[in-house]
Write a protein that holds these residues in place. Structure first.
Motif, PDB file in Angstrom:
ATOM      1  N   UNK A 170       0.996  -1.343  -0.079  1.00 22.65           N
ATOM      2  CA  UNK A 170      -0.102   0.185   0.162  1.00 22.65           C
ATOM      3  C   UNK A 170       0.781   1.301   0.098  1.00 22.65           C
ATOM      4  N   UNK A 171       1.981   0.994   0.715  1.00 23.91           N
ATOM      5  CA  UNK A 171       3.107   2.259   0.667  1.00 23.91           C
ATOM      6  C   UNK A 171       3.491   2.611  -0.455  1.00 23.91           C
ATOM      7  N   UNK A 172       3.739   1.508  -1.222  1.00 25.74           N
ATOM      8  CA  UNK A 172       4.591   1.763  -2.932  1.00 25.74           C
ATOM      9  C   UNK A 172       3.486   2.409  -3.700  1.00 25.74           C
ATOM     10  N   UNK A 173       2.185   2.078  -3.433  1.00 24.83           N
ATOM     11  CA  UNK A 173       1.083   2.409  -4.452  1.00 24.83           C
ATOM     12  C   UNK A 173       0.792   3.892  -3.886  1.00 24.83           C
ATOM     13  N   UNK A 174       0.299   4.239  -2.777  1.00 23.05           N
ATOM     14  CA  UNK A 174      -0.241   5.235  -2.261  1.00 23.05           C
ATOM     15  C   UNK A 174       0.642   6.365  -1.240  1.00 23.05           C
ATOM     16  N   UNK A 212      12.330   1.421   7.798  1.00 25.16           N
ATOM     17  CA  UNK A 212      12.380   2.550   8.723  1.00 25.16           C
ATOM     18  C   UNK A 212      11.625   3.726   8.538  1.00 25.16           C
ATOM     19  N   UNK A 213      10.834   4.008   7.301  1.00 24.24           N
ATOM     20  CA  UNK A 213      10.550   5.210   6.884  1.00 24.24           C
ATOM     21  C   UNK A 213       8.820   5.263   7.190  1.00 24.24           C
ATOM     22  N   UNK A 214       8.445   4.137   7.698  1.00 20.37           N
ATOM     23  CA  UNK A 214       7.068   4.331   8.084  1.00 20.37           C
ATOM     24  C   UNK A 214       6.556   4.756   9.199  1.00 20.37           C
ATOM     25  N   UNK A 228      -6.580  -2.039  11.448  1.00 17.87           N
ATOM     26  CA  UNK A 228      -5.697  -1.082  10.937  1.00 17.87           C
ATOM     27  C   UNK A 228      -6.186   0.124  10.423  1.00 17.87           C
ATOM     28  N   UNK A 229      -5.663   0.988  10.706  1.00 14.17           N
ATOM     29  CA  UNK A 229      -5.996   2.435  10.257  1.00 14.17           C
ATOM     30  C   UNK A 229      -4.839   3.071   9.465  1.00 14.17           C
ATOM     31  N   UNK A 230      -4.977   3.686   8.233  1.00 15.19           N
ATOM     32  CA  UNK A 230      -3.620   4.204   7.444  1.00 15.19           C
ATOM     33  C   UNK A 230      -4.299   5.473   6.856  1.00 15.19           C
ATOM     34  N   UNK A 231      -3.468   6.323   7.095  1.00 11.86           N
ATOM     35  CA  UNK A 231      -3.493   7.782   6.220  1.00 11.86           C
ATOM     36  C   UNK A 231      -2.493   7.835   5.242  1.00 11.86           C
ATOM     37  N   UNK A 233      -9.294   0.777  -4.972  1.00 12.21           N
ATOM     38  CA  UNK A 233      -8.095   0.664  -5.275  1.00 12.21           C
ATOM     39  C   UNK A 233      -7.342  -0.160  -4.066  1.00 12.21           C
ATOM     40  N   UNK A 234      -7.701   0.151  -2.942  1.00 10.41           N
ATOM     41  CA  UNK A 234      -6.955  -0.769  -1.814  1.00 10.41           C
ATOM     42  C   UNK A 234      -7.330  -2.128  -1.837  1.00 10.41           C
ATOM     43  N   UNK A 235      -8.536  -2.487  -2.330  1.00 12.36           N
ATOM     44  CA  UNK A 235      -8.930  -3.882  -2.402  1.00 12.36           C
ATOM     45  C   UNK A 235      -7.939  -4.372  -3.737  1.00 12.36           C
TER      46      UNK A 235
END
Lengths: 336, 336
Positions: free
Chosen positions: A153-157, A204-206, A225-228, A237-239
């Protein structure tokens, strides 16, 4: 090409599963497993055909129980290219000098500190950084479960902030010594919990904050899980991103709890009813006031098993491409 | 001054506790309680000296069980100034026309919709808005527990955003019909949960998102609370504001779980081991990356009881000042 020789030091909850998963791969083999006590697990290991080793001071008790032992743990290490240390948390650290002395590569589990190996591993997050390493730590079941969803999810958004409530099973199914039986235990009480920093040991960057409780259940952990995100995205998109992860399984079809996930795994005739994948309720995936929320369940006994296999493959440079290793591992154990 | 006449319609988990709390106040009295079945609770009510009423179609079964009944539920309503409806969720709504017909004030519990009463009550949040009202809804145990901490913190520091993971006990201690026994149940799976909107029924301006799971425990709920504030504040500031709330109790001194909170309440010889206050682990109060986190435990059977008493006092205008009502209620029941 000869197979990579793998030894399992500590044949308990994780060790016995790693042994079986490694035995199913065509590029590696089990050359021995170590046991400290001649209990039922040791006899099952013998019946499976694994060579059994023991610490030198335990050889006698094994022989007395009529369990034939090939040699000492040091003997086992001598015949291995890589040792997967599955001894209880904290004990693994004491074995480091032994591995160094014998010039063997070693993998530790999440119960050991990051500093022991100097590198913390999760297959989808940092496979290529593990290539050729001598020492690797495969992070815990909770951390593995978090990395598997946060990394893609980090790579994408772009992840701005992660907040997780970890609802932990307190004991494994076969463990009759631990509680609680009827209570909710904030653990640790002092916040935040160590799970956030553990995710950072891989990424480390999360920016992540975690809280945790222990619960009167044995089957699985659950993460809220809660993500901004940095970028705009939709629930679809997430799915879609999560659906591409082989180690993320969507659950629905009347599955409303961890108990029903385990029943599913039993019906699938998975070995030991292991559920190697994160189980995400895709119905729970919700963007609310621009923040993502979802539930996932993590099978504490088995979800790090595929990652242990991938770690061996990266350290031995059997495969340079993480995605290919993941696919190979998953196919061999029957995950796909 | 004559005491306000209070009837309890539905003498179950909440009803029996509201009856006992009202009976301890010097400005109100119990004129009757209604039961539908002649079970042990009905006989205890009789032994306590409460006048027992029953629906007309249940009078016979009560008499057969040798339980003397004063009259029908309608008879009970006729002698009351205010009825506290403690019937099961959803049933209370059907009683509204009855209360209107008899011109009696009524309080419903959190199992009913906000719209039924048109006003949702929490003593520290909106006491003065309840003054003189005919119909009031006392919000659920979880919502009451959240309002008690959010409201004072909002007044002091301005709440920008609240996120709560609600870890719910699945059944009360005496309930042998419900599960789960060994599972974590995301509930609802579709996020966010209804608890956030329920807090807004008391404080419409609060930006809050909630998620909830059901757990195999009977003793208490636990909330993992996360709050962003408008103003800068320290952990000491937070602790100071919460320490001023009579219905917030700090727990520590070796209390690491809900089970030990209940043991504390038993040792305090509280009636039915009721813990009316939110139990906040003050050690858990943490500001991390400018966000507040803490754990609190909520005793689902008893924490709305003081609020029911305050609601009666506000509706009957026995006391205009919420703080004074809270103090009076708490002293009478033995909370302070």
């Amino acid at each position: 090409m000869s197979k990579v020789k793998v030894a399992i030091n500590g044949y308990g909850t994780i060790g016995k599963r790693v042994a079986d998963a490694v035995a199913l791969q065509d590029d590696m083999e089990i050359v021995g497993v170590s046991k400290t006590r001649p209990n039922f697990e040791a006899f099952i290991a013998r019946d499976k055909g694994y060579d059994i080793y023991a610490p030198s001071d335990r050889m006698d008790s094994m022989k007395k129980a009529d369990l034939s032992v090939m040699g000492t743990v040091e003997d086992m290490i001598d015949v291995a290219d890589v040792v997967v240390d599955c001894t209880p948390g904290g004990v693994g650290a004491e074995n480091k000098s032994l591995y160094e002395k014998h010039g063997v590569k070693a993998i530790w589990q999440g119960g050991e500190d990051h500093e022991l190996a100097g590198f913390s591993f999760n297959a989808v997050s940092n496979y290529s950084e593990a290539l050729g390493r001598d020492f690797v730590r495969v992070v815990s079941c909770n951390t593995t479960g978090l990395c598997r969803v946060i990394s893609p999810l980090d790579k994408e958004f772009g992840v701005k902030k992660v907040r997780v409530s970890l609802l932990r099973r307190s004991a494994d199914p076969g463990d009759i010594k631990k509680g609680p039986i009827n209570a909710i235990v904030p653990n640790p009480v002092k916040l935040p919990s160590h799970h956030g920093p553990d995710v950072k040991s891989v990424m480390p960057h999360i920016n992540i904050t975690t809280t945790a409780v222990k619960l009167p259940t044995t089957l699985m952990h659950v993460h809220i899980v809660n993500i901004d995100f940095e970028k705009d995205c939709t629930e679809k998109d997430i799915e879609e991103v999560l659906s591409r992860q082989s180690r993320v399984r969507f659950v629905g079809q009347g599955i409303s709890s961890t108990a029903e996930i385990i029943e599913l795994s039993r019906d699938m005739l998975r070995p030991r009813y292991d559920m190697w994948e994160n189980c995400v309720w895709n119905e729970s995936i919700s963007l609310y006031e621009k923040e993502l929320y979802f539930f996932q369940a993590i099978h504490q006994e088995s979800n790090v098993i595929p990652e242990n296999v991938d770690a061996i493959r990266a350290m031995m440079e059997l495969e340079k491409d993480g995605e290919k290793s993941i696919e190979k591992t998953d196919k061999a154990i029957g995950l796909i």
